[in-house]
Design a protein around this motif. Structure first.
Motif, PDB file in Angstrom:
ATOM      1  N   ASP A  33       0.811  -1.225   0.000  1.00 26.95           N
ATOM      2  CA  ASP A  33       0.000   0.000   0.000  1.00 26.95           C
ATOM      3  C   ASP A  33       0.843   1.273   0.000  1.00 26.95           C
ATOM      4  O   ASP A  33       0.293   2.374  -0.083  1.00 26.95           O
ATOM      5  CB  ASP A  33      -0.928   0.027   1.220  1.00 26.95           C
ATOM      6  N   GLN A  34       2.150   1.118   0.141  1.00 21.03           N
ATOM      7  CA  GLN A  34       3.099   2.237   0.158  1.00 21.03           C
ATOM      8  C   GLN A  34       2.845   3.207   1.322  1.00 21.03           C
ATOM      9  O   GLN A  34       3.154   4.393   1.244  1.00 21.03           O
ATOM     10  CB  GLN A  34       3.110   2.964  -1.188  1.00 21.03           C
ATOM     11  N   PHE A  35       2.304   2.673   2.406  1.00 21.98           N
ATOM     12  CA  PHE A  35       2.096   3.481   3.609  1.00 21.98           C
ATOM     13  C   PHE A  35       3.440   3.971   4.148  1.00 21.98           C
ATOM     14  O   PHE A  35       3.621   5.164   4.425  1.00 21.98           O
ATOM     15  CB  PHE A  35       1.367   2.666   4.676  1.00 21.98           C
ATOM     16  N   THR A  36       4.384   3.048   4.297  1.00 22.31           N
ATOM     17  CA  THR A  36       5.679   3.416   4.850  1.00 22.31           C
ATOM     18  C   THR A  36       6.434   4.341   3.919  1.00 22.31           C
ATOM     19  O   THR A  36       7.158   5.234   4.370  1.00 22.31           O
ATOM     20  CB  THR A  36       6.505   2.152   5.156  1.00 22.31           C
ATOM     21  N   ALA A 160      16.134  -8.203   4.100  1.00 20.65           N
ATOM     22  CA  ALA A 160      15.586  -8.723   2.848  1.00 20.65           C
ATOM     23  C   ALA A 160      15.847 -10.218   2.670  1.00 20.65           C
ATOM     24  O   ALA A 160      16.463 -10.646   1.689  1.00 20.65           O
ATOM     25  CB  ALA A 160      16.163  -7.952   1.664  1.00 20.65           C
ATOM     26  N   PRO A 161      15.352 -11.061   3.612  1.00 23.34           N
ATOM     27  CA  PRO A 161      15.473 -12.500   3.364  1.00 23.34           C
ATOM     28  C   PRO A 161      14.663 -12.923   2.138  1.00 23.34           C
ATOM     29  O   PRO A 161      14.961 -13.918   1.490  1.00 23.34           O
ATOM     30  CB  PRO A 161      14.918 -13.127   4.644  1.00 23.34           C
ATOM     31  N   ARG A 162      13.626 -12.133   1.843  1.00 22.89           N
ATOM     32  CA  ARG A 162      12.853 -12.270   0.610  1.00 22.89           C
ATOM     33  C   ARG A 162      12.552 -10.867   0.110  1.00 22.89           C
ATOM     34  O   ARG A 162      12.667  -9.901   0.858  1.00 22.89           O
ATOM     35  CB  ARG A 162      11.553 -13.042   0.859  1.00 22.89           C
ATOM     36  N   LEU A 163      12.148 -10.768  -1.143  1.00 27.56           N
ATOM     37  CA  LEU A 163      11.855  -9.455  -1.702  1.00 27.56           C
ATOM     38  C   LEU A 163      10.469  -9.003  -1.284  1.00 27.56           C
ATOM     39  O   LEU A 163       9.505  -9.774  -1.325  1.00 27.56           O
ATOM     40  CB  LEU A 163      11.940  -9.512  -3.232  1.00 27.56           C
ATOM     41  N   GLY A 164      10.359  -7.727  -0.866  1.00 31.10           N
ATOM     42  CA  GLY A 164       9.055  -7.166  -0.552  1.00 31.10           C
ATOM     43  C   GLY A 164       8.144  -7.165  -1.772  1.00 31.10           C
ATOM     44  O   GLY A 164       8.604  -7.211  -2.916  1.00 31.10           O
ATOM     45  N   ARG A 165       6.854  -7.102  -1.520  1.00 34.29           N
ATOM     46  CA  ARG A 165       5.878  -7.130  -2.614  1.00 34.29           C
ATOM     47  C   ARG A 165       5.737  -5.736  -3.221  1.00 34.29           C
ATOM     48  O   ARG A 165       5.020  -4.878  -2.702  1.00 34.29           O
ATOM     49  CB  ARG A 165       4.522  -7.634  -2.105  1.00 34.29           C
ATOM     50  N   ASP A 260       5.767  -3.310   4.314  1.00 37.40           N
ATOM     51  CA  ASP A 260       4.943  -2.116   4.481  1.00 37.40           C
ATOM     52  C   ASP A 260       4.398  -2.060   5.908  1.00 37.40           C
ATOM     53  O   ASP A 260       4.301  -3.071   6.602  1.00 37.40           O
ATOM     54  CB  ASP A 260       3.792  -2.131   3.474  1.00 37.40           C
ATOM     55  N   TYR A 261       4.060  -0.868   6.361  1.00 31.71           N
ATOM     56  CA  TYR A 261       3.554  -0.592   7.708  1.00 31.71           C
ATOM     57  C   TYR A 261       4.615  -0.758   8.791  1.00 31.71           C
ATOM     58  O   TYR A 261       4.294  -0.872   9.973  1.00 31.71           O
ATOM     59  CB  TYR A 261       2.291  -1.421   8.025  1.00 31.71           C
ATOM     60  N   THR A 262       5.868  -0.757   8.396  1.00 26.01           N
ATOM     61  CA  THR A 262       6.913  -0.513   9.388  1.00 26.01           C
ATOM     62  C   THR A 262       6.942   0.992   9.632  1.00 26.01           C
ATOM     63  O   THR A 262       6.468   1.782   8.813  1.00 26.01           O
ATOM     64  CB  THR A 262       8.293  -0.985   8.897  1.00 26.01           C
ATOM     65  N   PRO A 263       7.495   1.423  10.766  1.00 29.51           N
ATOM     66  CA  PRO A 263       7.490   2.859  11.050  1.00 29.51           C
ATOM     67  C   PRO A 263       8.465   3.613  10.156  1.00 29.51           C
ATOM     68  O   PRO A 263       9.425   3.051   9.625  1.00 29.51           O
ATOM     69  CB  PRO A 263       7.933   2.921  12.518  1.00 29.51           C
TER      70      PRO A 263
END
Length: 365
Positions: A33-36, A160-165, A260-263
């Motif tokens: 959602d690109q919140f962060t 980044a153990p895996r790529l974010g969506r 996403d939704y990390t501070p």
């Protein structure tokens, strides 16, 4: 644009005009959602300045040191991937701009110019950013090449153990070019029916079994370079990093491209610094767009900041000269902020020069 950019945000519009949509979206996009992504920038706007007056600011000294290396201002170039998608000269142009700006560039492992090409392009202090692959021998080779070619530190990315969506890349079916650093070692040309081939590459080669007890010890066994960890957001992980003997920490949420939704990183900087207790330097990454942002991060305790996307925008707009201008704009804005805040040197910037949301709430109680 009708006129020359007057701040780094205006370089983003220039980059949008010249870059193919796939590449512009790749550089600008965040996770889900690109919140962060939005918060990284917006959180700075909720921090206000507390300037001190009638201080002699006729001379402003912005210089500082990072791991013992003196730089002209506490503004470094963050590791960002595949610069040749933005400009034909790629990381070589960025490295020359860093040298001209007398600052440190952290070269991404996924650079489109080789470790050797960047090292031979100019005389400057450089660090090398690393991901650890399932095939440790490949990661070891690239670390040893960096050390051989004069890079001064390894910046291990740990978030980044895996790529974010990254949904824009999925929609665009983002194609990653073959990475020259890994020619003859591994291929990024993976078949992928849906989504980006970058996501398929990460899934195939990144080691998602890494843990504290393993990776830092292994890195120390293959290099004498100091090791910084990039991607710390909590006091628990900050303490763990110090315990295992890292040389420094980069507070970062990966430019909001992973979870996403990390501070926003600026909102957790003090938490990390309190946990570290001055034992190792703490650098800051995420959302820097103004010299006032740099000032705020320094006031909250960062030793220096890393700048990512604005550098790419400058590179796309005008190559090496564009990167130079981005760095100069940030330095000029920082110098003015220091003068107007009553801080003749970096060491004069203190916690008392900013007020955060928590501070405002406490003052109202």
């Amino acid at each position: 644009m009708a006129s020359e950019p007057v701040n780094v945000n205006e370089f983003q519009e220039l980059a949008k005009q010249v870059l193919p949509k796939m590449y512009y979206d790749f550089y600008t996009g965040g996770a889900e959602d690109q919140f962060t992504l939005k918060e990284n920038v917006e959180a700075f706007r909720r921090i206000t300045l507390r300037p001190r007056v009638l201080v002699d600011v006729s001379r402003i000294d912005m210089s500082t040191t990072v791991l013992g290396y003196k730089i002209s201002a506490p503004i470094m170039i963050a590791p960002t991937s595949m610069h040749q998608l933005a400009h034909p000269e790629g990381e070589v142009a960025t490295a020359r701009a860093a040298a001209a700006s007398n600052t440190i560039m952290i070269l991404s492992y996924s650079s489109t110019c080789t470790v050797e090409e960047v090292a031979s392009s100019c005389n400057a202090v450089r660090f090398f950013q690393l991901y650890v692959f399932k095939r440790r021998d490949i990661s070891a080779q690239i670390v040893q090449r960096a050390e051989k070619n004069g890079y001064k530190a390894i910046v291990l990315t740990v978030d980044a153990p895996r790529l974010g969506r990254r949904e824009a890349d999925i929609k665009n079916k983002m194609i990653s070019p073959q990475l020259k650093n890994f020619e003859g070692l591994i291929s990024t040309e993976l078949d992928c029916d849906e989504g980006s081939n970058l996501e398929a590459f990460v899934r195939a080669v990144y080691d998602d079994s890494l843990c504290w007890e393993d990776v830092i010890g292994w890195l120390k066994s293959i290099t004498n370079l100091p090791i910084l960890v990039k991607g710390i957001l909590t006091h628990e992980d900050a303490r763990k990093a110090v315990e295992v003997g890292v040389a420094g920490i980069v507070v970062s949420n990966h430019g909001a491209r992973q979870l996403d939704y990390t501070p926003a990183t600026i909102s957790v900087l003090e938490e990390v610094l309190q946990a570290v207790g001055g034992k190792v330097p703490v650098l800051f990454d995420g959302g820097i767009r103004r010299g006032t942002d740099v000032f705020k991060a320094l006031a909250l305790g960062a030793q220096a900041v890393l700048v990512g996307r604005p550098v790419i925008y400058g590179l796309a707009a005008n190559g090496e000269d564009g990167v130079r201008k981005v760095m100069k704009m940030l330095k000029d804005e920082l110098e003015l902020t220091m003068a107007l805040s009553g801080c003749p040197s970096v060491k004069d910037i203190t916690r008392s020069h900013v007020r955060t949301e928590c501070g405002r709430l406490r003052s109202q109680l």
